[in-house]
Design a protein around this motif. Structure first.
Motif, mmCIF file in Angstrom:
data_model
loop_
_atom_site.group_PDB
_atom_site.id
_atom_site.type_symbol
_atom_site.label_atom_id
_atom_site.label_comp_id
_atom_site.label_asym_id
_atom_site.label_seq_id
_atom_site.Cartn_x
_atom_site.Cartn_y
_atom_site.Cartn_z
ATOM 1 N N ILE A 121 17.924 -30.329 -12.784
ATOM 2 C CA ILE A 121 18.768 -29.161 -12.528
ATOM 3 C C ILE A 121 18.111 -28.337 -11.427
ATOM 4 O O ILE A 121 16.969 -27.898 -11.553
ATOM 5 C CB ILE A 121 18.937 -28.303 -13.796
ATOM 6 C CG1 ILE A 121 19.700 -29.102 -14.859
ATOM 7 C CG2 ILE A 121 19.663 -27.005 -13.480
ATOM 8 C CD1 ILE A 121 19.811 -28.383 -16.192
ATOM 9 N N SER A 122 18.847 -28.127 -10.359
ATOM 10 C CA SER A 122 18.326 -27.391 -9.208
ATOM 11 C C SER A 122 18.437 -25.884 -9.427
ATOM 12 O O SER A 122 19.105 -25.424 -10.356
ATOM 13 C CB SER A 122 19.111 -27.778 -7.956
ATOM 14 O OG SER A 122 20.443 -27.293 -8.063
ATOM 15 N N GLU A 123 17.820 -25.139 -8.540
ATOM 16 C CA GLU A 123 17.924 -23.682 -8.584
ATOM 17 C C GLU A 123 19.381 -23.247 -8.424
ATOM 18 O O GLU A 123 19.815 -22.287 -9.055
ATOM 19 C CB GLU A 123 17.054 -23.038 -7.498
ATOM 20 C CG GLU A 123 15.571 -23.082 -7.797
ATOM 21 C CD GLU A 123 15.177 -22.300 -9.041
ATOM 22 O OE1 GLU A 123 15.769 -21.237 -9.335
ATOM 23 O OE2 GLU A 123 14.272 -22.758 -9.748
ATOM 24 N N THR A 124 20.130 -23.953 -7.580
ATOM 25 C CA THR A 124 21.551 -23.623 -7.395
ATOM 26 C C THR A 124 22.316 -23.844 -8.688
ATOM 27 O O THR A 124 23.163 -23.029 -9.068
ATOM 28 C CB THR A 124 22.168 -24.462 -6.259
ATOM 29 O OG1 THR A 124 21.440 -24.215 -5.055
ATOM 30 C CG2 THR A 124 23.631 -24.123 -6.050
ATOM 31 N N GLU A 125 22.020 -24.917 -9.414
ATOM 32 C CA GLU A 125 22.692 -25.159 -10.693
ATOM 33 C C GLU A 125 22.331 -24.082 -11.702
ATOM 34 O O GLU A 125 23.188 -23.642 -12.472
ATOM 35 C CB GLU A 125 22.350 -26.560 -11.219
ATOM 36 C CG GLU A 125 23.079 -27.636 -10.445
ATOM 37 C CD GLU A 125 22.649 -29.040 -10.808
ATOM 38 O OE1 GLU A 125 23.514 -29.930 -10.755
ATOM 39 O OE2 GLU A 125 21.475 -29.261 -11.132
ATOM 40 N N LEU A 126 21.079 -23.637 -11.703
ATOM 41 C CA LEU A 126 20.702 -22.534 -12.590
ATOM 42 C C LEU A 126 21.461 -21.264 -12.212
ATOM 43 O O LEU A 126 21.901 -20.514 -13.081
ATOM 44 C CB LEU A 126 19.192 -22.287 -12.538
ATOM 45 C CG LEU A 126 18.316 -23.320 -13.237
ATOM 46 C CD1 LEU A 126 16.835 -23.014 -13.011
ATOM 47 C CD2 LEU A 126 18.620 -23.388 -14.724
ATOM 48 N N GLU A 127 21.656 -21.047 -10.925
ATOM 49 C CA GLU A 127 22.423 -19.882 -10.474
ATOM 50 C C GLU A 127 23.877 -19.992 -10.936
ATOM 51 O O GLU A 127 24.468 -19.014 -11.410
ATOM 52 C CB GLU A 127 22.350 -19.775 -8.947
ATOM 53 C CG GLU A 127 23.003 -18.546 -8.389
ATOM 54 C CD GLU A 127 22.903 -18.460 -6.870
ATOM 55 O OE1 GLU A 127 23.459 -17.483 -6.333
ATOM 56 O OE2 GLU A 127 22.311 -19.348 -6.229
ATOM 57 N N VAL A 128 24.459 -21.184 -10.826
ATOM 58 C CA VAL A 128 25.824 -21.413 -11.312
ATOM 59 C C VAL A 128 25.891 -21.102 -12.802
ATOM 60 O O VAL A 128 26.813 -20.426 -13.273
ATOM 61 C CB VAL A 128 26.279 -22.863 -11.016
ATOM 62 C CG1 VAL A 128 27.540 -23.221 -11.784
ATOM 63 C CG2 VAL A 128 26.485 -23.069 -9.514
ATOM 64 N N CYS A 129 24.911 -21.571 -13.563
ATOM 65 C CA CYS A 129 24.875 -21.316 -15.009
ATOM 66 C C CYS A 129 24.817 -19.822 -15.310
ATOM 67 O O CYS A 129 25.516 -19.342 -16.207
ATOM 68 C CB CYS A 129 23.671 -22.003 -15.650
ATOM 69 S SG CYS A 129 23.867 -23.755 -15.837
ATOM 70 N N ARG A 130 23.992 -19.104 -14.578
ATOM 71 C CA ARG A 130 23.871 -17.660 -14.805
ATOM 72 C C ARG A 130 25.208 -16.957 -14.586
ATOM 73 O O ARG A 130 25.592 -16.075 -15.355
ATOM 74 C CB ARG A 130 22.787 -17.075 -13.907
ATOM 75 C CG ARG A 130 21.389 -17.463 -14.338
ATOM 76 C CD ARG A 130 20.311 -16.818 -13.468
ATOM 77 N NE ARG A 130 19.045 -17.489 -13.694
ATOM 78 C CZ ARG A 130 18.481 -18.355 -12.853
ATOM 79 N NH1 ARG A 130 19.056 -18.637 -11.705
ATOM 80 N NH2 ARG A 130 17.337 -18.922 -13.138
ATOM 81 N N HIS A 131 25.929 -17.360 -13.539
ATOM 82 C CA HIS A 131 27.238 -16.760 -13.284
ATOM 83 C C HIS A 131 28.226 -17.124 -14.389
ATOM 84 O O HIS A 131 29.030 -16.283 -14.819
ATOM 85 C CB HIS A 131 27.785 -17.186 -11.919
ATOM 86 C CG HIS A 131 27.104 -16.503 -10.775
ATOM 87 N ND1 HIS A 131 27.231 -15.161 -10.519
ATOM 88 C CD2 HIS A 131 26.262 -16.987 -9.832
ATOM 89 C CE1 HIS A 131 26.517 -14.842 -9.461
ATOM 90 N NE2 HIS A 131 25.909 -15.933 -9.028
ATOM 91 N N LEU A 132 28.178 -18.367 -14.865
ATOM 92 C CA LEU A 132 29.078 -18.775 -15.944
ATOM 93 C C LEU A 132 28.753 -18.048 -17.243
ATOM 94 O O LEU A 132 29.657 -17.739 -18.019
ATOM 95 C CB LEU A 132 29.014 -20.287 -16.159
ATOM 96 C CG LEU A 132 29.779 -21.118 -15.139
ATOM 97 C CD1 LEU A 132 29.454 -22.596 -15.305
ATOM 98 C CD2 LEU A 132 31.275 -20.884 -15.258
ATOM 99 N N MET A 133 27.483 -17.759 -17.485
ATOM 100 C CA MET A 133 27.098 -17.028 -18.696
ATOM 101 C C MET A 133 27.620 -15.589 -18.658
ATOM 102 O O MET A 133 27.859 -14.991 -19.697
ATOM 103 C CB MET A 133 25.575 -17.018 -18.869
ATOM 104 C CG MET A 133 24.989 -18.364 -19.159
ATOM 105 S SD MET A 133 25.559 -18.976 -20.744
ATOM 106 C CE MET A 133 24.317 -20.167 -21.117
ATOM 107 N N ALA A 134 27.796 -15.047 -17.449
ATOM 108 C CA ALA A 134 28.249 -13.665 -17.303
ATOM 109 C C ALA A 134 29.772 -13.530 -17.420
ATOM 110 O O ALA A 134 30.284 -12.427 -17.607
ATOM 111 C CB ALA A 134 27.788 -13.107 -15.958
ATOM 112 N N GLU A 135 30.486 -14.627 -17.320
ATOM 113 C CA GLU A 135 31.956 -14.607 -17.352
ATOM 114 C C GLU A 135 32.458 -15.558 -18.440
ATOM 115 O O GLU A 135 31.749 -16.465 -18.849
ATOM 116 C CB GLU A 135 32.522 -15.071 -16.001
ATOM 117 C CG GLU A 135 32.055 -14.258 -14.815
ATOM 118 C CD GLU A 135 32.638 -12.858 -14.782
ATOM 119 O OE1 GLU A 135 33.742 -12.662 -15.328
ATOM 120 O OE2 GLU A 135 31.984 -11.973 -14.208
#
Length: 175
Positions: free
Chosen positions: A57-71
């Motif tokens: 899992i790349s840093e970009t995928e972690l960023e995607v996850c963080r955004h999905l957790m917020a919405e």
């Protein structure tokens, strides 16, 4: 309420020196193994390192996850704007996260007709279970890799030569 998981520990056999990871003292050479505290000095993994090493899992995928957790849910186009990446890159990362069981993909009917894929996060408990399963699977495979190291391979690693004995072993990150 669920009972707490037993703690894992490293055990060693007094007779043959074999090591095992277990939640209770396993047996080896017909006797119980001893729990050990003095393990090999290794750097404890960070969240990012663990996600990269075990799950790719790349840093970009972690960023995607963080955004999905917020919405509650987001479309690829919405995520593309949030992470400032190309649509194809975001789609590829989302497919990987769905495959890993971190994210769910649904189809939503649009008010003006048509459909759009939306993505949402899974519960923290579900993701944690999925990570543990993946980590345990990876760990089992990693132990098999270590068990398959022959004396010759270990000598090459320690001696710093490749399989043909021609020069330094190049390890990821070395230049």
């Amino acid at each position: 309420m669920a009972s707490p998981e037993p703690e894992l520990a490293v055990y060693t056999c007094r007779s043959c020196g074999e090591c095992r990871l277990a939640s209770a003292a396993p047996a080896c050479c017909d006797e119980p193994m001893d729990e050990i505290d003095d393990t090999v000095p290794v750097e404890s993994p960070t969240e990012s390192h663990l996600m990269r090493a075990v799950f790719d899992i790349s840093e970009t995928e972690l960023e995607v996850c963080r955004h999905l957790m917020a919405e509650d849910e987001l479309t690829v186009d919405e995520l593309t704007g949030l992470v400032d990446r190309d649509r194809s890159v975001v789609t590829r990362h989302l497919n990987h996260l769905v495959e890993l069981g971190m994210v769910e993909k649904h189809s939503r009917v649009l008010s003006n007709g048509g459909r759009v894929n939306v993505y949402s996060h899974r519960s923290a408990a579900a993701v944690r279970r999925q990570f543990k399963l993946g980590l345990y699977t990876w760990l089992t495979d990693a132990v098999d890799v270590v068990d398959d190291l022959s004396e010759d391979k270990i000598e090459r690693l320690v001696g710093g030569t490749d399989e043909g004995g021609r020069g330094p072993v190049i390890v990821d990150g070395d230049e």
